[in-house]
Design a protein around this motif. Structure first.
Motif, PDB file in Angstrom:
ATOM      1  N   GLY A  43       0.898  -1.137   0.013  1.00  0.00           N
ATOM      2  CA  GLY A  43      -0.071   0.015  -0.004  1.00  0.00           C
ATOM      3  C   GLY A  43       0.784   1.241   0.050  1.00  0.00           C
ATOM      4  N   ALA A  44       1.996   1.157   0.718  1.00  0.00           N
ATOM      5  CA  ALA A  44       2.629   2.511   0.791  1.00  0.00           C
ATOM      6  C   ALA A  44       3.393   2.614  -0.415  1.00  0.00           C
ATOM      7  CB  ALA A  44       3.927   2.234   1.679  1.00  0.00           C
ATOM      8  N   CYS A  45       3.618   1.584  -1.431  1.00  0.00           N
ATOM      9  CA  CYS A  45       4.295   1.689  -2.527  1.00  0.00           C
ATOM     10  C   CYS A  45       3.184   2.410  -3.609  1.00  0.00           C
ATOM     11  CB  CYS A  45       4.983   0.557  -3.190  1.00  0.00           C
ATOM     12  SG  CYS A  45       6.436  -0.014  -2.226  1.00  0.00           S
ATOM     13  N   GLN A  46       1.802   1.929  -3.444  1.00  0.00           N
ATOM     14  CA  GLN A  46       0.598   2.294  -4.357  1.00  0.00           C
ATOM     15  C   GLN A  46       0.663   3.760  -4.007  1.00  0.00           C
ATOM     16  OE1 GLN A  46      -3.043   1.173  -2.782  1.00  0.00           O
ATOM     17  NE2 GLN A  46      -3.934   1.931  -4.754  1.00  0.00           N
ATOM     18  N   GLY A  47       0.560   4.293  -2.543  1.00  0.00           N
ATOM     19  CA  GLY A  47       0.482   5.645  -2.455  1.00  0.00           C
ATOM     20  C   GLY A  47       1.665   6.293  -2.788  1.00  0.00           C
ATOM     21  N   GLY A  48       2.620   5.933  -3.164  1.00  0.00           N
ATOM     22  CA  GLY A  48       4.050   6.810  -3.456  1.00  0.00           C
ATOM     23  C   GLY A  48       4.622   7.217  -1.928  1.00  0.00           C
ATOM     24  N   ARG A  49       4.647   6.440  -1.007  1.00  0.00           N
ATOM     25  CA  ARG A  49       5.153   6.945   0.326  1.00  0.00           C
ATOM     26  C   ARG A  49       6.281   6.529   0.828  1.00  0.00           C
ATOM     27  NH1 ARG A  49       0.670  10.456   0.258  1.00  0.00           N
ATOM     28  NH2 ARG A  49      -1.052   9.257  -0.363  1.00  0.00           N
ATOM     29  N   LEU A  50       7.345   7.036   0.544  1.00  0.00           N
ATOM     30  CA  LEU A  50       8.751   6.330   0.512  1.00  0.00           C
ATOM     31  C   LEU A  50       9.169   6.504   1.934  1.00  0.00           C
ATOM     32  CD1 LEU A  50      11.144   5.511  -0.825  1.00  0.00           C
ATOM     33  CD2 LEU A  50      11.871   7.986  -0.825  1.00  0.00           C
ATOM     34  N   SER A  51       9.037   7.205   2.674  1.00  0.00           N
ATOM     35  CA  SER A  51       9.314   7.073   4.214  1.00  0.00           C
ATOM     36  C   SER A  51       8.755   5.976   4.894  1.00  0.00           C
ATOM     37  CB  SER A  51       9.113   8.277   5.001  1.00  0.00           C
ATOM     38  OG  SER A  51       7.715   8.761   4.964  1.00  0.00           O
ATOM     39  N   THR A  52       7.355   5.818   4.748  1.00  0.00           N
ATOM     40  CA  THR A  52       6.640   4.818   5.030  1.00  0.00           C
ATOM     41  C   THR A  52       7.181   3.097   4.495  1.00  0.00           C
ATOM     42  OG1 THR A  52       4.525   6.225   4.905  1.00  0.00           O
ATOM     43  CG2 THR A  52       4.397   3.907   5.733  1.00  0.00           C
ATOM     44  N   ALA A  53       7.354   3.145   3.269  1.00  0.00           N
ATOM     45  CA  ALA A  53       7.896   2.093   2.508  1.00  0.00           C
ATOM     46  C   ALA A  53       9.453   1.750   3.182  1.00  0.00           C
ATOM     47  CB  ALA A  53       8.199   2.367   1.119  1.00  0.00           C
ATOM     48  N   VAL A  54      10.137   2.716   3.726  1.00  0.00           N
ATOM     49  CA  VAL A  54      11.424   2.516   4.164  1.00  0.00           C
ATOM     50  C   VAL A  54      11.275   1.857   5.627  1.00  0.00           C
ATOM     51  CG1 VAL A  54      13.589   3.487   5.022  1.00  0.00           C
ATOM     52  CG2 VAL A  54      12.640   4.290   2.781  1.00  0.00           C
ATOM     53  N   LEU A  55      10.315   2.277   6.358  1.00  0.00           N
ATOM     54  CA  LEU A  55       9.920   1.754   7.696  1.00  0.00           C
ATOM     55  C   LEU A  55       9.426   0.368   7.676  1.00  0.00           C
ATOM     56  CD1 LEU A  55       7.767   4.553   9.156  1.00  0.00           C
ATOM     57  CD2 LEU A  55       9.967   3.750  10.292  1.00  0.00           C
ATOM     58  N   LEU A  56       8.714   0.097   6.763  1.00  0.00           N
ATOM     59  CA  LEU A  56       7.855  -1.144   6.940  1.00  0.00           C
ATOM     60  C   LEU A  56       9.134  -2.511   6.103  1.00  0.00           C
ATOM     61  CD1 LEU A  56       4.626   0.034   5.412  1.00  0.00           C
ATOM     62  CD2 LEU A  56       5.151  -1.179   7.604  1.00  0.00           C
ATOM     63  N   ARG A  57       9.977  -1.794   5.041  1.00  0.00           N
ATOM     64  CA  ARG A  57      11.085  -2.661   4.897  1.00  0.00           C
ATOM     65  C   ARG A  57      11.925  -3.043   5.870  1.00  0.00           C
ATOM     66  NH1 ARG A  57      13.070  -6.644   2.012  1.00  0.00           N
ATOM     67  NH2 ARG A  57      14.980  -6.474   1.061  1.00  0.00           N
ATOM     68  N   ALA A  58      12.222  -1.998   6.753  1.00  0.00           N
ATOM     69  CA  ALA A  58      13.056  -2.318   8.082  1.00  0.00           C
ATOM     70  C   ALA A  58      12.438  -3.282   8.659  1.00  0.00           C
ATOM     71  CB  ALA A  58      13.605  -1.045   8.769  1.00  0.00           C
ATOM     72  N   ALA A  59      11.142  -3.302   8.758  1.00  0.00           N
ATOM     73  CA  ALA A  59      10.397  -4.122   9.675  1.00  0.00           C
ATOM     74  C   ALA A  59      10.115  -5.681   8.830  1.00  0.00           C
ATOM     75  CB  ALA A  59       8.857  -3.861   9.815  1.00  0.00           C
TER      76      ALA A  59
END
Length: 259
Positions: free
Chosen positions: A193-209
């Motif tokens: 979903g973060a990638c769909q929305g273009g939310r880079l900082s969120t994607a980074v958070l979730l990748r780290a998780a």
């Protein structure tokens, strides 16, 4: 003619045709006249066969919020219908249970969202075609970002995936710290979903998780596919980050001849 309550009108019934036209064209005088002439009409449902859904019944408020939305004088029609007895929380009868507010959210129709909520529509109503969720789930899944933000302003409570798709990093961080924590599947869905929305900082958070950068989501799309599908500049930033991280498209992940 008095219309029994509740009553289903075939979509080709002359009264159904007339009230649909009045609502969709913004002819409030005609709408008021029809409601006065046909007691019970405000709570009737218009039934028709919808492609891919089988037969279904829409309330008159569903007609006002139906795709593509943004009907002339739509919020005023909501007020007229509710005053006449229409239920702002009416459910579609058929393949799903969406309310008019779900439909307004799916159409990014902010004036209709405002009017329905002001009329008493439940902003947390379940039944969305998206996993049975709320109107916010529809707005998020269909990329209706303005509608999603308005629903948040009006008090909608985002799920973990809603928050990730909308870039609500503080909510996502709180979710990651929650007890119990989100499952790996929930983290992957939120990452998509973060990638769909273009939310880079969120994607980074979730990748780290621990999110899977190649997780295949809705429509057979990977995070890289769905990021590239977005038109906003922020989506290009996410796509570039994913590419640098070694993320792949669906074809690269499964091969050209596999589903």
């Amino acid at each position: 003619m008095t219309i029994p309550n509740p009553h289903a009108l075939d979509s080709l019934d002359p009264v159904a045709v007339a009230v649909t036209e009045a609502i969709r064209s913004g002819d409030l005088d005609a709408l008021r006249r029809l409601l006065a002439e046909h007691p019970g009409l405000a709570t009737a449902r218009v039934v028709e066969e919808r492609e891919g859904c089988g037969p279904g019944g829409r309330s008159l408020l569903h007609l006002a919020a139906d795709w593509p939305g943004h009907v002339p004088r739509g919020p005023e029609a909501v007020a007229v219908l509710v005053e006449a007895g229409a239920d702002p929380g009416a459910r579609f009868v058929g393949a799903h249970r969406e309310t008019p507010l779900h439909w307004a959210a799916s159409n990014d129709d902010l004036p209709m969202i405002d009017a329905l909520v002001a009329a008493g529509a439940d902003i947390e109503a379940d039944g969305a075609v998206i996993a049975g969720g709320t109107p916010l789930a529809d707005a998020r899944a269909f990329g209706q970002w303005r509608a999603a933000r308005r629903l948040l302003e009006l008090g909608a409570r985002p799920t973990f995936q809603d928050a990730a798709t909308l870039g609500l990093d503080e909510v996502v961080e709180a979710g990651l710290r929650a007890t119990p924590p989100p499952t790996p599947e929930e983290i992957d869905e939120a990452f998509w979903g973060a990638c769909q929305g273009g939310r880079l900082s969120t994607a980074v958070l979730l990748r780290a998780a621990g999110a899977d950068v190649d997780r295949i989501g809705w429509g057979g799309l990977t995070p890289l596919d769905v990021a590239r599908a977005g038109e906003a500049e922020r989506n290009a930033e996410v796509a570039a980050w994913l590419t640098a991280a070694g993320a792949r498209t669906h074809t690269e992940t499964t091969g050209p001849d596999r589903p």
